[in-house]
Design a protein around this motif. Structure first.
Motif, mmCIF file in Angstrom:
data_model
loop_
_atom_site.group_PDB
_atom_site.id
_atom_site.type_symbol
_atom_site.label_atom_id
_atom_site.label_comp_id
_atom_site.label_asym_id
_atom_site.label_seq_id
_atom_site.Cartn_x
_atom_site.Cartn_y
_atom_site.Cartn_z
ATOM 1 N N PRO A 1 -35.852 28.265 12.271
ATOM 2 C CA PRO A 1 -35.748 29.708 12.012
ATOM 3 C C PRO A 1 -36.725 30.131 10.899
ATOM 4 C CG PRO A 1 -33.606 28.610 11.851
ATOM 5 C CD PRO A 1 -34.606 27.558 12.010
ATOM 6 N N PHE A 2 -37.239 31.330 11.012
ATOM 7 C CA PHE A 2 -38.280 31.760 10.091
ATOM 8 C C PHE A 2 -37.842 31.687 8.624
ATOM 9 C CE2 PHE A 2 -40.062 34.196 13.885
ATOM 10 C CZ PHE A 2 -41.039 33.241 14.124
ATOM 11 N N ASN A 3 -36.543 31.837 8.364
ATOM 12 C CA ASN A 3 -36.101 31.791 6.958
ATOM 13 C C ASN A 3 -36.110 30.374 6.374
ATOM 14 O OD1 ASN A 3 -33.945 30.879 8.413
ATOM 15 N ND2 ASN A 3 -32.402 32.099 7.351
ATOM 16 N N LEU A 4 -36.115 29.344 7.245
ATOM 17 C CA LEU A 4 -36.192 27.970 6.747
ATOM 18 C C LEU A 4 -37.622 27.432 6.803
ATOM 19 C CD1 LEU A 4 -33.159 26.100 8.421
ATOM 20 C CD2 LEU A 4 -33.349 26.809 6.047
ATOM 21 N N ALA A 5 -38.524 28.206 7.424
ATOM 22 C CA ALA A 5 -39.867 27.713 7.728
ATOM 23 C C ALA A 5 -40.622 27.309 6.474
ATOM 24 C CB ALA A 5 -40.658 28.762 8.488
ATOM 25 N N THR A 6 -41.336 26.181 6.564
ATOM 26 C CA THR A 6 -42.182 25.764 5.451
ATOM 27 C C THR A 6 -43.642 26.036 5.789
ATOM 28 O OG1 THR A 6 -42.331 23.528 6.347
ATOM 29 C CG2 THR A 6 -40.616 23.936 4.715
ATOM 30 N N ARG A 7 -43.877 26.552 6.990
ATOM 31 C CA ARG A 7 -45.238 26.797 7.423
ATOM 32 C C ARG A 7 -45.230 27.845 8.519
ATOM 33 N NH1 ARG A 7 -50.197 23.232 7.556
ATOM 34 N NH2 ARG A 7 -51.485 24.686 8.718
ATOM 35 N N ASP A 8 -46.287 28.647 8.560
ATOM 36 C CA ASP A 8 -46.378 29.672 9.588
ATOM 37 C C ASP A 8 -46.715 29.022 10.936
ATOM 38 O OD1 ASP A 8 -46.054 32.319 10.114
ATOM 39 O OD2 ASP A 8 -48.190 32.804 9.919
ATOM 40 N N VAL A 9 -46.131 29.559 11.996
ATOM 41 C CA VAL A 9 -46.389 28.975 13.310
ATOM 42 C C VAL A 9 -47.838 29.219 13.752
ATOM 43 C CG1 VAL A 9 -45.466 31.036 14.456
ATOM 44 C CG2 VAL A 9 -45.623 28.897 15.733
ATOM 45 N N ILE A 10 -48.449 28.188 14.346
ATOM 46 C CA ILE A 10 -49.796 28.345 14.904
ATOM 47 C C ILE A 10 -49.627 28.583 16.403
ATOM 48 C CG2 ILE A 10 -52.017 27.219 15.363
ATOM 49 C CD1 ILE A 10 -51.496 25.527 12.840
ATOM 50 N N TRP A 11 -50.010 29.751 16.852
ATOM 51 C CA TRP A 11 -49.793 30.140 18.250
ATOM 52 C C TRP A 11 -50.950 30.995 18.716
ATOM 53 C CZ3 TRP A 11 -44.897 29.511 20.975
ATOM 54 C CH2 TRP A 11 -44.909 30.086 22.252
ATOM 55 N N PRO A 12 -51.584 30.772 19.811
ATOM 56 C CA PRO A 12 -51.402 29.637 20.734
ATOM 57 C C PRO A 12 -52.035 28.360 20.193
ATOM 58 C CG PRO A 12 -53.243 30.983 21.436
ATOM 59 C CD PRO A 12 -52.645 31.672 20.244
ATOM 60 N N MET A 13 -51.729 27.234 20.827
ATOM 61 C CA MET A 13 -52.378 25.991 20.417
ATOM 62 C C MET A 13 -53.814 25.989 20.946
ATOM 63 S SD MET A 13 -50.109 23.399 22.774
ATOM 64 C CE MET A 13 -51.030 21.893 22.533
#
Lengths: 288, 421
Positions: B404-416
């Motif tokens: 979940p975004f509130n636990l995230a330690t890094r921003d999602v990389i999308w698309p691969m």
């Protein structure tokens, strides 16, 4: 649906089929010469893979260059297995023979797990890596090399069997053990040779596979069923049959999987296999 | 002099008696049966799980002085059972449900274990827990996520991990968040799964949820886990042109699939993996850079140690012993054994019924576990109601929590990135 996809799929099937053929040739050779079904054949493949892997990991030798070494080593393993184990059961009932080679299979797997742990290993940077693009069709270079390698080895085995005296002696032993012995052919030597060459075939197939397939003690299980189907389909004891059947199984598996749905791919292969057994029980190239 | 000698003798007698009695107590062992794939295709996973269980047992028996938040960190065995030590009895099911069942029977009838922990593969857990149910022996399952396992209304079966329903639900929640927060809309997905109980059930659920959420499933493909090649499968996936592939694979087939993706130059926006093979230590080690950017659901990630130091501390213990970090699998199995130990301790007895009762009354606070969960508390069917899932993405060979975004330690990389780049 473009023709590109079809050709791509065909190519993939052909390449894996050639590997199936090479594995099956070892199996069919052993059976052809001495009527023993070698259930531990997949483990020779596994040993070939580990052989390539360790030469790569320790001496940084590429699996492609170490193929001859792998072949010699596995020839040795095959010959030793014959001398130590198989020789004793050569006239035993078929059931004992099956249990013996089955036991060898478990022994080899257990040994590999003990010696090298169950971890998955891979050859990281082989000289053959990456893909080649031929007019829009992507072919993995390792797969291509493996396919070409399998053709060369198969051709070599074929020439050996048909053009050399030793090969002729092997064929003669396969045709009629007693008659061959009366003609002065040392059948023990021939049997050892058959096991050596059989194991070396699987070993080389393993070496070729090691550039793109993960290596682990159980790997033989993935290939052995297909190898048996190929041997049956091609006709027990026939090298040419194994080659044709190997390619056929590879192509049908991939094409059938693509057109009818991957969940049916093994089913399609086995249906073809059953059909051949019904109309040509001796297999495609088998002798009656 | 006479007096003091007498006192000395008495003291000596007392001390000897005390030593003898503590020795007797120390020798009391509680046998727990452990059922995992120690040989066979999943043996490397089995070896890690075995390590996690041994560490947990060692903490109960000998303590982990610097980690007071952890239950039993004081050591000395189970206090309510006079310091009885835990003894693990290992059994190998080889990934085979039939062997799983017979081995469980052996553990219960011959080894006389008081409870069974196992068995990683959902199908093996299904058969082996049936045996435990028949013998009325508590069965604690830390790590099988097939939903049907806790839908059988078993009386002796307890599972601490969230199940596939919830995990799959997480995928679609992630899509929803992705659209809300990043304006990325996922409309076309393909399902790709191995065809045993686990893979098939996941696919069924994914289909159902996709339909409910209005996501189009363009392909749904299942394959045997022991495939020699996945060319036709992946060619077929490719022809469906999905944005995202939802994949459920064990280790060997996960590696083979990744290699075939690359070979056939199949580049969807994302491969969203359902744990298992994708979180095995060997996955990244084998694939190297080719493993990067895959997103997989997880239940645990080392980077969560930033907000929860306990995770880092226990992981350090594990790493110093086995030279690898915890994974979602081994951390759950570790937590599983501590949960069982907690129940046996509260039961204060090795009677199956007492342990079962204690298990059903389990209430462990999340802060005392190494999981990012609210805690452990079982419902009527034996399912832990306080578990939850996270999503991690592999970047530079490491797993990073991205949802979940509130636990995230890094921003999602999308698309691969595409393979050709």
């Amino acid at each position: 649906m473009t023709s590109e996809i079809i050709i791509q799929t065909l190519a993939s099937g052909l390449l894996i089929g050639l590997i199936y053929a090479l594995i099956a040739i070892g199996l069919t050779l052993i059976f052809g010469v001495m009527d023993i079904v070698n259930f531990s054949h997949g483990e020779f493949l596994m040993l070939g893979m580990y052989c390539s892997f360790w030469l790569y990991a320790i001496y940084h030798l590429d699996p492609l260059y170490t193929l001859p070494l792998t072949a010699i080593l596995l020839f040795g393993v095959g010959a030793i297995v014959y001398r130590v184990v198989i020789k004793k059961i050569i006239d035993a009932p078929m059931l004992s023979q099956i249990f013996t080679t089955f036991g060898l299979m478990i022994l080899f797997r257990g040994l590999a797990q003990f010696l090298w742990k169950p971890d998955f290993r891979t050859v990281g940077n082989s000289v053959v890596s990456g893909t080649v693009s031929l007019s829009g069709i992507q072919i993995g270079l390792p797969q291509l090399t493996a396919g070409v390698g399998a053709i060369l080895v198969t051709l070599g085995i074929y020439l050996f069997l048909t053009k050399t005296r030793t090969g002729a002696a092997l064929e003669a032993t396969a045709a009629d053990k007693e008659a061959a012995r009366l003609m002065g052919i040392d059948s023990q030597r021939m049997f050892t040779l058959a096991w050596g060459v059989g194991a070396a075939c699987a070993g080389v197939a393993g070496g070729l596979l090691s550039t793109f397939f993960p290596i682990f003690p159980e790997i033989g299980a993935n290939f052995i069923l297909t190898a048996f189907v190929v041997v049956n389909l091609g006709g027990f004891g026939s090298v040419v049959g194994a080659l044709i059947a190997g390619i056929l199984v590879g192509v049908i598996e991939v094409m059938g999987g693509f057109f009818l749905g991957p969940q049916y791919k093994m089913g399609i292969v086995l249906c073809l296999f059953l059909a051949v057994l019904m109309f040509r029980p001796q297999g495609l190239m088998g002798k009656v | 002099m006479q007096f003091s000698l007498n006192a000395l003798t008495r003291t000596a007698c007392f001390l000897t008696a005390f030593a003898a009695s503590t020795l007797a107590m120390a020798q009391q062992e509680i046998k727990i049966g452990v059922l995992y794939p120690l040989t066979g295709a999943a043996a490397s996973t089995g070896a890690e799980l075995k390590g996690a269980l041994e560490l947990a047992a060692d903490i109960v028996n000998n303590g982990a002085k610097d980690i007071p938040e952890l239950p039993f960190s004081g050591g000395g065995g189970l206090p309510n059972l006079k310091g009885a030590k835990i003894k693990l009895v290992f059994a190998d099911h080889q990934g085979n449900p039939q062997i799983g069942a017979t081995e469980t029977e052996r553990l219960i009838t011959q080894e006389k274990v008081v409870a069974v922990v196992g068995a990683y593969f959902s199908n093996v857990t299904a058969t082996s827990s049936q045996v435990a149910e028949r013998y009325k022996v508590p069965y604690l399952n830390p790590d099988s996520s097939s939903t049907s396992l806790t839908a059988r209304n078993f009386k002796w079966f307890y599972r601490i991990t969230p199940h596939d329903d919830l995990f799959v639900y997480n995928f679609f929640e992630f899509f929803k968040d992705l659209e809300a927060k990043k304006a990325i809309k996922v409309g076309q997905i393909a399902l790709f799964n191995e065809n045993t109980l686990w893979g098939n059930e996941t696919a069924k659920l994914e289909n159902k949820l996709a339909e409910e959420r209005g996501v189009n499933v363009v392909k749904s493909i299942s394959y045997p886990a022991k495939s020699t090649q996945l060319t036709s499968e992946i060619q077929s996936l490719k022809s469906g042109k999905p944005q995202v592939v939802l994949q459920s694979s064990y280790l060997g087939d996960a590696i083979l699939a990744m290699k075939t993706y690359k070979e056939l130059n199949f580049s969807p926006d994302m491969i969203l993996a359902n744990n298992a093979g994708f979180t095995d230590t060997e996955f990244i080690r084998t694939l190297g850079q080719d493993a990067d950017h895959i997103i997989t659901r997880e239940v645990w990630s080392l980077d969560l140690a930033k907000s929860k130091p306990l995770i880092g501390q226990v992981n350090e213990l594990f790493r110093s012993r086995y030279k690898v970090n915890f994974t979602g699998n081994s951390s759950r199995t570790f937590t599983g054994l501590l949960t069982l130990a907690d129940a046996i301790n509260r039961a204060g007895s090795t009677e199956p019924e007492a342990i079962r009762k204690a298990l059903s009354e389990t209430n462990i606070d999340g802060k005392n576990t190494i999981m990012p969960w609210k805690g452990i508390k079982f419902d009527q069917q034996g399912q832990n109601t306080l578990g939850s899932g996270i999503l991690v993405q592999i970047v530079n060979g490491k797993y990073h929590t991205i949802w979940p975004f509130n636990l995230a330690t890094r921003d999602v990389i999308w698309p691969m990135p595409k393979w050709v780049q």
